[in-house]
Scaffold this active site. Structure first.
Site, mmCIF file in Angstrom:
data_model
loop_
_atom_site.group_PDB
_atom_site.id
_atom_site.type_symbol
_atom_site.label_atom_id
_atom_site.label_comp_id
_atom_site.label_asym_id
_atom_site.label_seq_id
_atom_site.Cartn_x
_atom_site.Cartn_y
_atom_site.Cartn_z
ATOM 1 N N GLU A 30 0.869 -1.173 0.000
ATOM 2 C CA GLU A 30 0.000 0.000 0.000
ATOM 3 C C GLU A 30 0.909 1.226 0.000
ATOM 4 O OE1 GLU A 30 -2.691 0.179 3.311
ATOM 5 O OE2 GLU A 30 -3.438 2.144 2.691
ATOM 6 N N ARG A 256 4.594 -12.270 10.576
ATOM 7 C CA ARG A 256 5.303 -11.019 10.286
ATOM 8 C C ARG A 256 6.689 -11.103 10.869
ATOM 9 N NH1 ARG A 256 1.994 -6.525 9.456
ATOM 10 N NH2 ARG A 256 3.624 -5.070 10.045
ATOM 11 N N LYS A 266 4.880 0.583 9.296
ATOM 12 C CA LYS A 266 4.870 1.877 8.615
ATOM 13 C C LYS A 266 4.184 2.940 9.459
ATOM 14 C CE LYS A 266 3.063 0.229 4.854
ATOM 15 N NZ LYS A 266 2.423 0.036 3.570
HETATM 16 P P1 ATP Z 1 2.751 -1.966 8.116
HETATM 17 O O1 ATP Z 1 2.081 -2.728 9.211
HETATM 18 O O2 ATP Z 1 4.209 -1.801 8.269
HETATM 19 O O3 ATP Z 1 2.046 -0.713 7.740
HETATM 20 P P2 ATP Z 1 1.371 -3.300 6.062
HETATM 21 O O4 ATP Z 1 1.081 -4.731 6.285
HETATM 22 O O5 ATP Z 1 0.281 -2.340 6.221
HETATM 23 O O6 ATP Z 1 2.647 -2.934 6.872
HETATM 24 P P3 ATP Z 1 1.408 -3.276 3.224
HETATM 25 O O7 ATP Z 1 2.048 -2.323 2.316
HETATM 26 O O8 ATP Z 1 -0.076 -3.312 3.295
HETATM 27 O O9 ATP Z 1 2.012 -3.054 4.654
HETATM 28 O O10 ATP Z 1 1.964 -4.747 3.000
HETATM 29 C C1 ATP Z 1 2.433 -5.298 1.806
HETATM 30 C C2 ATP Z 1 2.771 -6.738 2.091
HETATM 31 O O11 ATP Z 1 3.872 -6.830 2.993
HETATM 32 C C3 ATP Z 1 1.626 -7.484 2.760
HETATM 33 O O12 ATP Z 1 1.460 -8.721 2.096
HETATM 34 C C4 ATP Z 1 2.068 -7.662 4.178
HETATM 35 O O13 ATP Z 1 1.531 -8.840 4.713
HETATM 36 C C5 ATP Z 1 3.582 -7.721 4.032
HETATM 37 N N1 ATP Z 1 4.235 -7.279 5.275
HETATM 38 C C6 ATP Z 1 4.069 -6.105 5.907
HETATM 39 N N2 ATP Z 1 4.776 -6.043 7.040
HETATM 40 C C7 ATP Z 1 5.430 -7.223 7.130
HETATM 41 C C8 ATP Z 1 6.332 -7.785 8.090
HETATM 42 N N3 ATP Z 1 6.703 -7.114 9.180
HETATM 43 N N4 ATP Z 1 6.812 -9.024 7.849
HETATM 44 C C9 ATP Z 1 6.452 -9.703 6.743
HETATM 45 N N5 ATP Z 1 5.613 -9.238 5.816
HETATM 46 C C10 ATP Z 1 5.097 -8.014 5.987
HETATM 47 MG MG MG Z 2 -1.513 -1.935 5.394
#
Ligand code: ATP
Ligand code: MG
Length: 546
Positions: A30, A256, A266
């Site tokens: 995202e 994660r 993020k």
């Molecule tokens: P954050 O919690 O940091 O905002 P998010 O999950 O909202 O991260 P996205 O951009 O929506 O971030 O995620 C893109 C992909 O990265 C998703 O498939 C998510 O599951 C994966 N992802 C995000 N954070 C992690 C993490 N700490 N470890 C492994 N995969 C991750």
């Molecule tokens: Mg997200």
């Protein structure tokens, strides 16, 4: 460990059973922030899984949620992914590419009596939803006719409702055990310009509605995400079952990545930036890809780390030393060794002729001869590190002590005779004598010299700033309370010292091992332009701290 985990076993099974001949994976960031090391875990896994099975890996920017900074984040995301060495099939995809399809699927659900326009207020929707222990309650709008829903949805699309006054909901079950299945929202109104579709839309699909449709349209076979989406899987399957499609991707979740003393979210990182606790997304203290790059981490070391930690469903909090070991291992074979004095103390070698300069040839790497040699100037006045001298010390202190000898790295054995202090009693210089027969040689009478310290000529050198980084949090894992109360106030210490003259030509982004001090990288940003203000970022010390 990309191909020996519970997900790769499923892929193996799906291929050998003939369910799929080609697999397709995707990474759907995202664009609301920069990528961090947790994203790298997910990226490398999806990328290598597809590669291993000769399938396709897609990059899909999940831009369903319009945000004014989308373009800035998208550029950074694409740059970081390329830098990591990951390549995707075809063009970059965008969830917004599918807005028309998603809209038509919404109409299909309305037609089938499986979606309705709700005009409860947002607060009421929350209340009607119930709690984990109390079932929800049906909205009075749930029983509207298909015809009425179609009219209202069109009105939503045409901008005739204000934000928050109406939304499209799936008609599932307000009594479901899972809160997610209690008539989830599929579309909401947002009068926000979209970076790609402009003002075409004022209704935008939710993550849950758009994600499974995008996966299905792209023919994704295995839709991999993190554990927090486990419950959403039910909804993912419900939507695909109820729209017209014959492509049913399957969602699988893994845990994660969390790292001790660090933040990998993020949302939390953007709070640190807003509160000016760190500079920006590229601050070298952050485990963002751009922060790690600026700090001096290589793409190979990040990849190696992701490979080592593997893919499981277990909650984890990986030791930061695992990441540090990966960069040490990579730089150990790549970085030239040189000397730098970070916290200088003047040493005057009275036995060494004043006008004379000794040119010493040094190997750039003790084990990799084709990294060549360089020349270093030794002179009567040199700098050593303040921590390498004591007036008195016990025998465990293997550095310079008054009345004792120490070896200067690549140079002579010297002995400290007396010191000069300022009015406050601080040592400002140490007066020594050298043994002229000890250049590259042991003392001839068999004296044992136990310590070796590094040095820099006080006459021929380059001044430099050293940014000594440490972890951002002062706790391994946050058990209770807010992460903001665990900020390490010493995560950045800046020191002024000296490096070898040859460093005049050090280029931005280059990594060096400063002997006994650690691995450092020439900072890529403005304040380390040219030789006059060289700035080095400490990537990692030579030994484990944690
Ligand atoms: P954050 O919690 O940091 O905002 P998010 O999950 O909202 O991260 P996205 O951009 O929506 O971030 O995620 C893109 C992909 O990265 C998703 O498939 C998510 O599951 C994966 N992802 C995000 N954070 C992690 C993490 N700490 N470890 C492994 N995969 C991750
Ligand atoms: Mg997200």
């Amino acid at each position: 460990m990309y191909t020996n985990n519970f997900i790769s076993k499923i892929v193996d099974r799906d291929i050998s059973s003939g369910k799929y001949s080609i697999i397709r994976t995707r990474f759907p960031p995202e664009p609301n922030g920069y990528l961090h090391i947790g994203h790298a875990k997910s990226l490398f896994f999806n990328f290598y899984l597809a590669k291993h099975y000769q399938g396709y890996f897609y990059l899909r920017i999940d831009d369903t949620n319009p945000n004014i900074d989308n373009d800035k984040y998208i550029n950074a995301i694409i740059y970081d992914i390329r830098w990591l060495g990951i390549r995707w099939h075809e063009n970059v995809k965008y969830s917004s590419d599918y807005f028309d399809y998603i809209y038509h699927y919404a109409l299909e659900l309305i037609d089938k009596g499986l979606a309705y326009v709700d005009q409860l207020s947002q607060d009421e929707i929350r209340k009607y939803r119930g709690t984990l222990t109390c079932v929800g309650q049906n909205s009075p709008y749930r029983y509207q006719s298909v015809k009425k829903n179609k009219i209202l949805f069109l009105k939503m699309k045409n901008g005739e409702f204000s934000e928050g006054s109406a939304c499209l909901r799936a008609k599932i079950n307000m009594h479901d055990k899972s809160m997610i299945m209690r008539d989830p929202i599929l579309y909401r109104i947002k009068f926000v310009r979209h970076h790609r579709t402009g003002n075409t839309w004022c209704i935008y699909p939710t993550y849950d509605f758009s994600h499974c449709i995008a996966d299905s349209l792209e023919g994704i076979t295995h839709s991999l995400c993190t554990m927090e989406f486990q419950e959403n899987r039910q909804l993912y399957n419900w939507i695909l079952k109820n729209i017209t499609t014959d492509v049913y991707p399957k969602q699988y979740e893994f845990s994660r990545l969390n790292l001790q003393y660090s933040i990998t979210s993020k949302r939390k990182i953007s709070i640190l930036i807003n509160k000016k606790i760190v500079e920006n997304w590229e601050d070298p203290r952050l485990l963002t890809i751009s922060g790690l790059r600026r700090r001096g981490y290589t793409a190979q070391s990040i990849q190696e780390f992701c490979y080592q930690i593997g893919i499981t469903k277990q909650h984890n909090n990986i030791s930061i030393s695992t990441l540090e070991a990966c960069i040490r291992k990579d730089l150990n074979k790549k970085a030239m060794r040189t000397m730098a004095v970070i916290n200088p103390l003047l040493v005057i070698i009275e036995s060494f002729p004043e006008k004379y300069e000794e040119i010493i040839t040094i190997l750039n790497h003790p084990n990799i001869l084709n990294m060549g040699t360089r020349k270093v100037i030794f002179s009567r006045e040199i700098y050593i590190d303040k921590s390498d001298f004591r007036e008195i010390a016990n025998k465990n202190y293997k550095r310079l002590v008054l009345g004792k000898e120490v070896r200067l790295r690549h140079s002579y054995v010297i002995k400290a005779n007396y010191v000069q202090k300022d009015n406050q009693g601080n040592i400002i210089s140490v007066f020594c004598t050298h043994d002229p027969n000890t250049l590259h040689k042991h003392p001839q009478d068999g004296r044992k010299i136990s310590g070796v310290i590094h040095w820099i000529s006080a006459k021929k050198n380059v001044a430099a700033k050293f940014r000594l980084y440490d972890v951002l949090l002062n706790t391994k894992n946050i058990k209770h309370g807010d992460y903001l109360s665990y900020i390490n106030q010493n995560s950045l210490v800046i020191q002024s010292g000296f490096v070898e003259l040859g460093m005049l030509y050090a280029k931005r982004g280059e990594c060096y091992q400063f002997e006994r001090e650690g691995y450092f990288c020439v900072d890529t940003y403005n304040n380390s332009k040219g030789s006059l203000n060289l700035v080095f970022n400490r990537i990692v010390t030579l030994k484990h701290k944690f």
